[in-house]
Design an enzyme around this catalytic site. Sequence first.
Site, PDB file in Angstrom:
ATOM      1  N   LYS A  80       0.847  -1.206   0.000  1.00 53.41           N
ATOM      2  CA  LYS A  80       0.000   0.000   0.000  1.00 53.41           C
ATOM      3  C   LYS A  80       0.879   1.252   0.000  1.00 53.41           C
ATOM      4  CE  LYS A  80      -3.920   1.908   2.676  1.00 53.41           C
ATOM      5  NZ  LYS A  80      -4.825   1.664   3.811  1.00 53.41           N
ATOM      6  N   SER A 155      -9.719   1.678   2.868  1.00 54.46           N
ATOM      7  CA  SER A 155      -8.860   2.437   1.995  1.00 54.46           C
ATOM      8  C   SER A 155      -7.780   1.612   1.297  1.00 54.46           C
ATOM      9  CB  SER A 155      -8.179   3.543   2.796  1.00 54.46           C
ATOM     10  OG  SER A 155      -7.323   2.975   3.774  1.00 54.46           O
ATOM     11  N   SER A 179      -9.897  -0.566   7.164  1.00 53.78           N
ATOM     12  CA  SER A 179      -9.337  -0.396   5.817  1.00 53.78           C
ATOM     13  C   SER A 179      -8.661  -1.638   5.246  1.00 53.78           C
ATOM     14  CB  SER A 179      -8.356   0.768   5.789  1.00 53.78           C
ATOM     15  OG  SER A 179      -9.049   1.969   5.628  1.00 53.78           O
TER      16      SER A 179
END
Length: 490
Positions: A80, A155, A179
């Site tokens: 990420k 996210s 997330s």
Amino acid sequence: MRDLINLTAEEIARGVCERSFSAREVTEAFLGRIRAMDGEIGAFLAVRDGAARAEADGIDRRIGAGSDVGPLAGVPVAVKDNIVMSGERVTAGSRILEHYVGSYDATVVKKLKDAGAVILGKTNLDEFAMGSSTEHSALGVTKNPHDTTRVPGGSSGGSTAAVAAHFAPVALGSDTSGSISLPSAFCGVVGLRPTYGAVSRFGLIAMASSLDQIGPIAGTVGDAAAVFRVIRGADPSDATSVEYGLEELSERTPEELVGLVVGVPREFNVPGMDPAVIQGLAAARKRFERLGVRFTEISLPHVQHALAVYYVLMPAEVSANLARFDGVRYGGITDNRQPTTDNLHDLYLKTRGIGFGPEVRRRILLGTFVLSSGYYDAYYAKAEKVRRLIADDFARAFDPAGGGVDVIFAPVTPTPAFRFGEKTADPLAMYLSDIFTTQVNLAGLPSLTVPVKKYAVGSGELPVGFQLIGRKFREQDLFGLGTLYEDSPC
Ligand code: GLN
């Protein structure tokens, strides 16, 4: 040769060590798939073609020389893009960091590399990890591989989409209020939000430091466990990180696992749940019960306040953590929108106004408000007290002395993946996606999301998942039950 992109991380590491195939061949297979398909999905913000090949060749050389290369030998990983890597851009999905290049490896990245992993690239996310759909990324759109008219969740949507699309067998995400869990459920993959303190956050761009954790995303529970084993542990660079024992999966017999008592919170039975989610949860519970696992109803009386508490505490921490980004340091705003002014204060106002997107600005404003004099006690201090009540609810439910349960079984989200634009106009509707995940973070507990299967939604089919919430530092219970479920025939 077997289709390398369909192997688990565990199979890849074994195959590379036994020289059934090379780390380079594995890397090429995944890079080829990314090249062919990521134009449509948009999981990656950056692909490390050259560096990944070089890392893979290094692994192959060491294996050739007879060295021990670690448990993730040649396993490609997607990371990420709020996790820092030396020499790579790290944007957090924000214009304000668009040109920032990391000067060191986050502890998790270092641990992955030391374990033989190959980092394929950096994945898209909601700006500074604020969102539930990845639509708040300032740098790109990520689509759900199961239905490209729908969001992947957020996210960590780039990471879950990458695993779902077989661009990487495993990925890293971060989780402040679901997330990892939410996009894992939307994309039909496994995700672990570890116990607070289990994994070092050194090198994670902080959102809300009392809630943030880094965790693995994978195709199987075994792969999530394998990555967790590598990245966990105390780190002198993160004072909140701790070391604790973790049993091997093989140490627990199925009989022991079946003996774990699973609690179902009464308060999670809320109106308005999508029929597909209800069906998926019922099917998963029935499968556990067929294996002999016992379910019992429990009560967590304060969890209904979790979202309200989160939207006081999180913005407060966000406003403090993001104060360092002034649009001048960390790469700055370098394009033609760079403001002209002779006044430093005015410059910061302008660069921050340009650099941060609307959701981030909203949270900084909210956070500054709840921390301001006169409001601190009314909002922030009160929210901290309710947070304690929520954590106490879980502690009571899990208390062995009080006949508590071992694990809690719960939905991850009220709906499967929604369509692009469905919730962007209404921030509250987006925030409500987290009603089953926020409390886990507020209490600092581990949660494992496991996919059930796809269910009919509209004219198509979408994945549904459930979560297993565990006692602090008891990821092994979640992995144990998760694999029991995964390995059972139906
Ligand atoms: N949906 C949550 C939010 O918008 C997700 C935060 C997170 O876990 N990073 O704040």
